[in-house]
Write an enzyme that holds these catalytic residues in place. Structure first.
Site, PDB file in Angstrom:
ATOM      1  N   LYS A  16     -37.934  39.472  -3.679  1.00 18.07           N
ATOM      2  CA  LYS A  16     -38.824  38.415  -3.176  1.00 18.07           C
ATOM      3  C   LYS A  16     -40.138  38.447  -3.961  1.00 18.07           C
ATOM      4  CE  LYS A  16     -40.635  36.750   1.328  1.00 18.07           C
ATOM      5  NZ  LYS A  16     -40.671  37.050   2.788  1.00 18.07           N
ATOM      6  N   SER A  47     -39.008  33.321   5.691  1.00 24.77           N
ATOM      7  CA  SER A  47     -39.589  32.953   4.427  1.00 24.77           C
ATOM      8  C   SER A  47     -38.902  33.561   3.206  1.00 24.77           C
ATOM      9  CB  SER A  47     -41.059  33.393   4.409  1.00 24.77           C
ATOM     10  OG  SER A  47     -41.143  34.803   4.497  1.00 24.77           O
ATOM     11  N   SER A  84     -38.445  36.944   8.867  1.00 22.47           N
ATOM     12  CA  SER A  84     -38.188  36.344   7.548  1.00 22.47           C
ATOM     13  C   SER A  84     -37.009  36.891   6.770  1.00 22.47           C
ATOM     14  CB  SER A  84     -39.431  36.454   6.678  1.00 22.47           C
ATOM     15  OG  SER A  84     -40.325  35.427   7.023  1.00 22.47           O
TER      16      SER A  84
HETATM   17  N1  GLN Z   1     -41.111  32.374  10.345  1.00 21.68           N
HETATM   18  C1  GLN Z   1     -42.129  33.315  10.673  1.00 21.68           C
HETATM   19  C2  GLN Z   1     -43.472  32.762  10.228  1.00 21.68           C
HETATM   20  O1  GLN Z   1     -43.500  31.675   9.806  1.00 21.68           O
HETATM   21  C3  GLN Z   1     -41.841  34.646  10.070  1.00 21.68           C
HETATM   22  C4  GLN Z   1     -42.474  34.903   8.755  1.00 21.68           C
HETATM   23  C5  GLN Z   1     -42.166  36.239   8.186  1.00 21.68           C
HETATM   24  O2  GLN Z   1     -41.426  37.042   8.758  1.00 21.68           O
HETATM   25  N2  GLN Z   1     -42.763  36.509   7.052  1.00 21.68           N
HETATM   26  O3  GLN Z   1     -44.472  33.407  10.306  1.00 21.68           O
END
Ligand code: GLN
Length: 504
Positions: free
Chosen positions: A85, A160, A184
């Site tokens: 990532k 994400s 994420s």
């Molecule tokens: N979807 C969650 C957010 O928007 C999780 C993000 C993450 O785990 N980095 O914050």
């Protein structure tokens, strides 16, 4: 017979590929070449990568092949290509966090997880797309490109860690790393038919992971089966003096060796709060119900547990994570980090303003403002303080639940993969899809998503398993036992399996 156009690396597990490389039946260099060939074929549709790191990958593969030729021992997963990532630092390559503000930034150091995968000689294929600064659930917040779900390119892969999930799901690489602050890794794993595990907070070093919500962030693996995920976690986990929140080492980690020891009959807690159907796709509920029956047939007992504060979890997360983000992202000011605008500025305030206005996307700005507000004088107790209280309550309720059950289960996500644009107009509807994943981040417990079925459109559904702190082996063993029973391992979207691969 497979023809020349069929990239056989596709159908291999990470551990299987590693064994062939060690045995000398396949070279690490040829595996890597096939990986880039598959990438060239798939990438135009999937758009999983932001940059490639081919010279680094080739050097690593060459070292693997040299050691094989010299008869030297090889570490676990040596030769297995991995995608990273793009919020994790790799020396000499860009880290963009899918943000314009970091365009041009080249990392001068390796994250600890990169030091560890490099020590295990895993060729790094490239850096993958994400929602900007890991804020989002769909890749739609990337400043550069949307990543498409390999199961249906009209749908999101989740986020994400969108590119890391899609790269594994599309058969480009068998393994990847993402980061999980509120889901994420587990949410995209569920939406792409993969295994994803968010480890116990502190098990994996955060050094070199760009900070979003520091008390919640964990680097987390994606794989197409449970054993491969266990192998990757085994490599990246362990104490790191460079991360102040890193846990001390306990007994040597042996997830891979322990994985095939079926767990004793367990008590599995079904979280009541996820049983009401509101907002939950009926097919997801049904798949979970059937999987619970399978688990019972395998000798496990199910009980109902209640965690009432789950209904406060989303609100608490979006206060605490944004508060931490507002402070973590203060460093992108055009001086310490961040590309300065080309215009002449009058003073330092204008420099900060111009840099941040031009560099951050709308969701990042929204979260910085929310977080700054939550921390501001006069509102601190009403927001941040309340969020902390909800977090403490959740902790207590999970502890009580773990006195009644060894493992807790629920759907990983309320729905299967949604369409692009479906939730972008309403940020709150996007936030609501994190309901099942956020509690594990707020409490620091490990949680794993494993495929458990499909909806009517053939889209994958994920089951989430949660265990007490540091009980990763328990999660792996139960997930492995379930995976063996359901056969839902190494899933690749049928539309991507070359028809020429049909065997006689
Ligand atoms: N979807 C969650 C957010 O928007 C999780 C993000 C993450 O785990 N980095 O914050």
């Amino acid at each position: 017979m497979a023809t020349a156009t069929h990239h056989t690396v596709l159908s291999e597990t990470a551990l299987g590929l590693h064994q062939q490389i060690v045995a000398g039946t396949r070279s690490a260099a040829s595996v890597l070449e096939e990986t880039y060939a598959t990438l060239a074929q798939r990438e135009p549709e999937v758009q999983a990568f932001l940059s490639l790191t081919r010279p680094l990958a080739e050097a690593t593969a060459a070292e693997v092949d040299r050691r094989v030729a010299a008869g030297e021992p090889l570490p676990l997963l040596a030769g297995v290509p991995i995608a990273i990532k793009d919020n994790i630092n790799v020396t000499g390559y860009p880290t963009t966090c899918a943000s314009r503000i970091l365009q041009g930034y080249v990392s001068p150091y390796n994250a600890t997880v990169i030091e560890r995968t490099q020590a295990h000689l895993m060729p790094i294929v490239g850096k993958t797309n994400l929602d900007e600064f890991a804020m989002g659930s769909s890749s739609e917040n990337s400043a550069f490109q949307p990543t498409r779900n390999p199961w249906d390119p009209e749908r999101v892969p989740g986020g994400s860690s969108s590119g890391s999930a899609a790269a594994v799901s599309a058969g480009i690489v068998p393994l990847s790393l993402g980061s999980d602050t509120g889901g994420s890794v587990r949410q995209p794993a569920a939406l792409c038919g993969l295994v994803g595990i968010k480890p116990t907070y502190g098990l994996v070093s955060r050094y070199g992971l760009v900070a979003y919500g520091s008390s919640l962030d964990q680097v987390s693996p994606f794989a197409r089966n449970v054993a491969d995920a266990a192998a990757l976690l085994q490599i990246i986990a362990g104490h790191d003096p460079l991360d102040a929140t890193s846990l001390p080492d306990e007994a040597p980690l042996a997830y891979v060796n322990q994985i095939n020891v079926a767990p004793q009959p367990l008590t599995i807690g079904i979280i009541e709060q996820f049983e009401q159907t509101s907002g939950m796709q009926a097919e997801v509920q049904e798949a979970i119900r059937q999987t619970l029956q399978t688990l019972e047939a395998m000798g496990h007992r199910t009980v109902r547990v209640s965690i009432p504060s789950i209904e406060k979890a989303i609100a608490a997360y979006y206060i605490l994570a944004t508060a931490e983000a507002s402070s973590n992202l203060a460093r992108y000011d055009g001086v310490r980090y961040g590309r300065r605008p080309e215009t002449n500025v009058r003073d330092v305030y204008e420099l900060f303003r111009e840099t941040r206005a031009a560099g951050f996307g709308p969701e990042v700005k929204r979260r910085i403002m929310l977080g700054t507000f939550a921390l501001s004088a006069g509102y601190y107790d009403a927001f941040y303080g309340k969020g902390q209280k909800a977090r403490a309550l959740l902790w207590q309720e999970f502890s009580t639940a773990f006195a009644q059950a060894d493992v807790l289960v629920c759907p990983t996500t309320p729905t299967t993969a949604f369409r692009f644009g479906e939730k972008t107009a309403d940020p709150v509807s996007m936030y609501l899809s994190d309901i099942a994943t956020i509690p594990a981040n707020l409490t620091g417990i490990p949680a794993l998503s494993v495929p458990c079925g499909f909806d009517h459109a053939g889209l994958p559904i994920g089951l989430q398993l949660m265990a007490p702190h540091r009980a990763e082996s328990q999660l792996f063993r139960l997930a492995q036992q379930l995976e063996t029973q359901t056969g839902l391992a190494n899933l690749l979207p049928a539309r991507l399996i070359p028809t020429t691969a049909a065997t006689v």
